[in-house]
Scaffold this active site. Structure first.
Site, PDB file in Angstrom:
ATOM      1  CG  ASN A 153      -1.740   1.242   1.359  1.00  0.00           C
ATOM      2  OD1 ASN A 153      -1.813   2.035   0.416  1.00  0.00           O
ATOM      3  ND2 ASN A 153      -2.377   1.433   2.503  1.00  0.00           N
ATOM      4  CE  LYS A 197      -0.078   3.200   4.766  1.00  0.00           C
ATOM      5  NZ  LYS A 197       0.105   3.311   6.202  1.00  0.00           N
ATOM      6  CG  HIS A 249      -5.709   1.959   5.239  1.00  0.00           C
ATOM      7  ND1 HIS A 249      -5.153   2.955   5.999  1.00  0.00           N
ATOM      8  CD2 HIS A 249      -4.758   0.994   5.098  1.00  0.00           C
ATOM      9  CE1 HIS A 249      -3.897   2.606   6.299  1.00  0.00           C
ATOM     10  NE2 HIS A 249      -3.641   1.429   5.758  1.00  0.00           N
ATOM     11  CD  GLU A 294      -2.624   5.553   6.729  1.00  0.00           C
ATOM     12  OE1 GLU A 294      -2.665   5.559   5.484  1.00  0.00           O
ATOM     13  OE2 GLU A 294      -1.730   4.959   7.374  1.00  0.00           O
ATOM     14  CD  GLU A 339      -3.155  -2.333   7.391  1.00  0.00           C
ATOM     15  OE1 GLU A 339      -2.059  -2.565   6.894  1.00  0.00           O
ATOM     16  OE2 GLU A 339      -3.798  -1.309   7.144  1.00  0.00           O
ATOM     17  N   GLY A 375       2.844   2.451  10.880  1.00  0.00           N
ATOM     18  CA  GLY A 375       3.804   3.540  10.739  1.00  0.00           C
ATOM     19  C   GLY A 375       4.533   3.893  12.019  1.00  0.00           C
ATOM     20  CB  SER A 407       5.545  -1.599  12.116  1.00  0.00           C
ATOM     21  OG  SER A 407       5.183  -0.261  12.414  1.00  0.00           O
TER      22      SER A 407
HETATM   23  P1  13P Z   1       3.240   0.601   7.663  1.00  0.00           P
HETATM   24  O1  13P Z   1       3.761  -0.679   7.056  1.00  0.00           O
HETATM   25  O2  13P Z   1       3.966   1.814   7.155  1.00  0.00           O
HETATM   26  O3  13P Z   1       3.177   0.503   9.146  1.00  0.00           O
HETATM   27  O4  13P Z   1       1.737   0.769   7.131  1.00  0.00           O
HETATM   28  C1  13P Z   1       0.871  -0.299   7.246  1.00  0.00           C
HETATM   29  C2  13P Z   1      -0.359   0.006   6.473  1.00  0.00           C
HETATM   30  O5  13P Z   1      -1.125   0.865   6.846  1.00  0.00           O
HETATM   31  C3  13P Z   1      -0.581  -0.744   5.230  1.00  0.00           C
HETATM   32  O6  13P Z   1      -1.873  -0.525   4.749  1.00  0.00           O
END
Ligand code: 13P
Length: 249
Positions: free
Chosen positions: A9, A11, A96, A98, A168, A174, A213
């Protein structure tokens, strides 16, 4: 374990120029592998560049990061499922973290989007996960089950249609603090049991991915954990080297 799904992803990273360079480097070093599925979610503006780079390779699928639930209309800035399908997407990320926590998406928005994805013949990758305060309060499973039930509640063909789920935990996204393989396994079991009550036998073959992560150092142990069918990777998917290490491992 089901055939592993390794999903990137991106983003809001990798515009068309960077995406083209990334794909050139990645594809040069990653010959077709039939024992795993690679899934890439580029930002919408880079989608066609990535699709062109992949060409006929069937081991790499493409998805979009979000959709609106309507098929078309006056919704400035949004993408629809028919557009995503027309562009070559096979999977849609829905709910997701976010989208939920930065943009205020509700469980009902998520449900409408999953239903739109089903109607449009694509596969939803429904994301669920608890916040740290919810985990600390002992309510992680309750939150995840409730997001799962709500997200799938408007789909009508759960027993026959492909769905993917990503666990997640918000506190792991992150932050550099991944869930342990044991924690991931435990929550994936909760999810699979809940799926069994919602879609019967299909639950056994429903890919449940872990995200939060993931990096080249922890990918192998997370993917080796019982009930973990794949990984959804953010930051570590942006560098062709670390992404290669994850998908090769
Ligand atoms: P990270 O791998 O940067 O922690 O993000 C995970 C994520 O949100 C994947 O959709």
């Amino acid at each position: 374990m089901n055939r592993p799904v390794l999903a990137a992803n991106w983003k809001m990273n990798n515009g068309p120029t960077t995406a083209r360079e990334f794909m050139q480097s990645f594809l040069d070093q990653y010959p077709r592998q039939n024992d795993r599925t690679i899934l890439i979610f580029p930002p919408a503006l880079s989608f066609s560049v990535v699709a062109a780079a992949i060409g006929e390779r069937r081991d790499i699928l493409l998805g979009v990061q979000d959709v609106h639930w309507e098929d078309q209309g006056a919704f400035t800035g949004q993408l629809s499922v028919p557009m995503a399908r027309d562009a070559g997407a096979r999977v849609v990320l829905v709910g997701h973290s976010e989208r939920r926590h930065v943009f205020g998406e509700t469980d009902d928005d998520v449900a409408l989007k999953c239903a739109a994805v089903e109607r449009g013949g694509l596969t939803p990758l429904l994301c669920v996960g608890e916040r740290l305060d919810e985990r600390d309060a002992g309510n992680a499973s309750g939150v995840v089950v409730s997001q799962l039930r709500a997200g799938l509640s408007r789909m009508t063909q759960l027993a026959t249609r492909e769905v993917m789920v990503a666990y997640e935990p918000v506190w792991a996204i992150g932050t550099g603090r991944n869930a342990t393989p044991e924690d991931a396994s435990a929550m994936h079991s909760v999810i699979r049991n809940e799926l069994a009550s919602l879609c019967g036998d299909r639950a056994r073959v429903t890919p449940i991915l872990y995200g939060g992560s993931v990096n080249s150092g922890n990918a192998r142990s997370l993917l080796g954990a019982p009930e973990v069918d794949g990984l959804l990777v953010g930051g570590a998917s942006l560098d062709p080297g670390s992404w290669l290490a994850i998908v090769r491992g």
